[in-house]
Each structure stands twice: as C-alpha cells, then as structure tokens.
Design a protein around this motif. Sequence first.
Motif, PDB file in Angstrom:
ATOM      1  N   THR A  10      -3.939   8.854   2.010  1.00 31.50           N
ATOM      2  CA  THR A  10      -3.799   7.403   1.943  1.00 31.50           C
ATOM      3  C   THR A  10      -4.882   6.712   2.762  1.00 31.50           C
ATOM      4  O   THR A  10      -5.508   7.326   3.634  1.00 31.50           O
ATOM      5  N   LEU A  11      -5.070   5.431   2.489  1.00 29.56           N
ATOM      6  CA  LEU A  11      -6.022   4.620   3.247  1.00 29.56           C
ATOM      7  C   LEU A  11      -5.551   3.174   3.233  1.00 29.56           C
ATOM      8  O   LEU A  11      -5.105   2.661   2.194  1.00 29.56           O
ATOM      9  N   ARG A  12      -5.648   2.518   4.398  1.00 27.20           N
ATOM     10  CA  ARG A  12      -5.322   1.100   4.514  1.00 27.20           C
ATOM     11  C   ARG A  12      -6.615   0.292   4.509  1.00 27.20           C
ATOM     12  O   ARG A  12      -7.552   0.598   5.245  1.00 27.20           O
ATOM     13  N   VAL A  13      -6.677  -0.731   3.680  1.00 24.64           N
ATOM     14  CA  VAL A  13      -7.837  -1.624   3.615  1.00 24.64           C
ATOM     15  C   VAL A  13      -7.334  -3.060   3.551  1.00 24.64           C
ATOM     16  O   VAL A  13      -6.176  -3.320   3.233  1.00 24.64           O
ATOM     17  N   GLY A  14      -8.214  -3.991   3.860  1.00 25.03           N
ATOM     18  CA  GLY A  14      -7.829  -5.392   3.816  1.00 25.03           C
ATOM     19  C   GLY A  14      -8.958  -6.253   3.299  1.00 25.03           C
ATOM     20  O   GLY A  14     -10.133  -5.858   3.335  1.00 25.03           O
ATOM     21  N   ALA A  15      -8.620  -7.427   2.807  1.00 24.88           N
ATOM     22  CA  ALA A  15      -9.636  -8.345   2.300  1.00 24.88           C
ATOM     23  C   ALA A  15      -9.084  -9.760   2.292  1.00 24.88           C
ATOM     24  O   ALA A  15      -7.869  -9.978   2.255  1.00 24.88           O
ATOM     25  N   ALA A  16      -9.997 -10.709   2.335  1.00 27.82           N
ATOM     26  CA  ALA A  16      -9.652 -12.116   2.190  1.00 27.82           C
ATOM     27  C   ALA A  16     -10.432 -12.674   1.013  1.00 27.82           C
ATOM     28  O   ALA A  16     -11.643 -12.457   0.905  1.00 27.82           O
ATOM     29  N   ALA A  17      -9.739 -13.358   0.122  1.00 27.80           N
ATOM     30  CA  ALA A  17     -10.388 -13.949  -1.049  1.00 27.80           C
ATOM     31  C   ALA A  17      -9.852 -15.356  -1.249  1.00 27.80           C
ATOM     32  O   ALA A  17      -8.690 -15.641  -0.961  1.00 27.80           O
ATOM     33  N   GLU A  18     -10.701 -16.238  -1.730  1.00 23.82           N
ATOM     34  CA  GLU A  18     -10.288 -17.621  -1.954  1.00 23.82           C
ATOM     35  C   GLU A  18     -11.059 -18.198  -3.135  1.00 23.82           C
ATOM     36  O   GLU A  18     -12.087 -17.640  -3.562  1.00 23.82           O
ATOM     37  N   ILE A  19     -10.546 -19.286  -3.679  1.00 25.33           N
ATOM     38  CA  ILE A  19     -11.223 -19.959  -4.791  1.00 25.33           C
ATOM     39  C   ILE A  19     -12.223 -20.958  -4.227  1.00 25.33           C
ATOM     40  O   ILE A  19     -11.870 -21.837  -3.443  1.00 25.33           O
ATOM     41  N   GLN A  20     -13.480 -20.800  -4.606  1.00 25.88           N
ATOM     42  CA  GLN A  20     -14.544 -21.706  -4.195  1.00 25.88           C
ATOM     43  C   GLN A  20     -15.274 -22.185  -5.445  1.00 25.88           C
ATOM     44  O   GLN A  20     -15.719 -21.371  -6.261  1.00 25.88           O
TER      45      GLN A  20
END
Length: 305
Positions: A265-275
Amino acid sequence: MFGQVSIDKPFVDWSGNCGDLTAAVGAFSISQGLIDPEKVPQNGICTARIWHKNIGKTIVAHIPITNGRVQETSSFELDGVTFPAAEVQIEFLDPTDGKSDMFPTGNPVDELDIPGIGRLKATLINSGIPTIFVNAADIGYTGTELQNDVDNDASALEKLETLRAYGALKMGLIEDISEAAARQHAPKIAWVAAPKDYVSSGGKTVKAADIDVLVRAMSMGKLHHAMMGTASVAIATAAAVPGTLVSIAAGGGRNQVVFGHPSGTLRVGAAAEIQNGKWTATKALMSRSARIIMEGFVRIPGDCF
C-alpha cells in the motif's frame, strides 16, 4: 532532466519524470555539495528546490539531515522497497505538465473506441506523468493482479499497449498511433477497482478495510512491481477530483488516498481546484527514500568527442 532507458530497445524516452529519482536528486545534491552548505542544517530537514526540465515544474524535496550529512537509514517502510530507510517527503507544485491542461480533453471521464477491444470509459489525466485510468472490470481484471498474472500473457500485454496508444492519441501526446512505440515512458496505463482483500507479491495480506482503492499500472510494457512515483501523483490528483474513475472507485473525491498495489500500500495526497473553469492540481504529496548504492568512474577516450 530525466531519461527513461528502455531495457529491450535502443532508445531513451525523455517525455516524463521519475518519482524515485526525484527523491534521489535532492539527497545527491546535498551529498555532493551542490547546495550551499550554509543552507544545510546540522540536524533537521533540508529543503531542496528542484527544477525539472522535462516537465518545466518545481519540485520540493524535504531531506533529513543528521550530523550535517544526509540521513539514509531509519524506520520508514515503503512497500516494494526491501529495507526501511529515512523518509524523504516530496511536494510536486502544480504537477500538471505545462504543455496541456490537467484533463487534456476537458473531461474527468472520456470514452475510447479501441479496435479489437470496443468502447471503454477512461480518465485521461496529465499530473505527475500523463496517465490513462480505466476500470479493471472493463478489461477483464480485478485490480488485485500481480506481475505474473499480466507479464506472462502476451495477448494481455498487446491489448494494454493498444489501449495505451489510443489513449495517447486522445490526449494529444502523439499525432499517429505508430508514434506510441517510441514513447514507452508516457503515458502510463493503469486500472482501478474498489477495495478488496488480496495477498501482495511479498506474501503480505492487504485488507480491503485498510485501503481506499486498488490500482495497477504498467511501466515500459510490464506491470510495475509496486507503483511509480509519478503515477502515484496522478492517482492522488485523480482521487481529489469528483467524477474521475479513480475517485469513483475510491468512493468519492478525497485529498488523501491509500491505494493497494502489487507490493502493498501507499498513502498519497493532492489538492485540486477549479481555476478559470478548469480543474487544476495545486500540489501533490508523497514520500520516498533514497541512498547512495555505489560510486565509480567510467574512463572515456578523449577522441570520442
């Protein structure tokens, strides 16, 4: 600048990045004195800003330092890596390749019409590395496959490469299907499924309750034994956007996701938004490790240049 060297053909693919070497670049630059020693703490974390020429983006690596030197060993465990090591945290700032939008087609899900395969739903994303996600069930898989389940099946490898080629065409990465053979490094082709129990390649039992989504990905024509760092960025970003096949399989958009791969397993993260009406990834986070394995010299005759 990163080049993916083919193991069975005489060419180098310069089309993408490498997550493992991204972790190594920062540590290497400190060890070799390429970063001003005054900016390296005696103990703590040294922040190395890396300019990646292939994708034209900044990457920030947080390197642990002990007694003024890069710390390589510790208790951080990464499934797919044999020994524990010191954790290197990596931030991909605006990880979308500047040559196109995060979703090259503008859609979180598209339909591909593949000769000999039919119509398939796919998420085509350009984050970390251009990646094509499909549902495992749509190509006859469960999402719990190990290397022997895929790499020894010539017809499956041919089908996956055909799918990858038509996805690359849809993403605008190539202008003709024939060009895909010379672009093995990118895009990646991956398949996703909802969590279920399975046994990893090392014999570890991975419980459905401990993961959010199953992902398997191909690298240079073979099933990766774990997960490429750059594809992990694509997974994290796709999971953060509602409506992609990754977020649907994970049960909804989320800023952190734990995915199951062949080694664990692997934990990852991200932030995304509408621009400006388009989804944009602002940051992706993951951890890797790096250590010096060997050092040496290669002597090249002066009349070679």
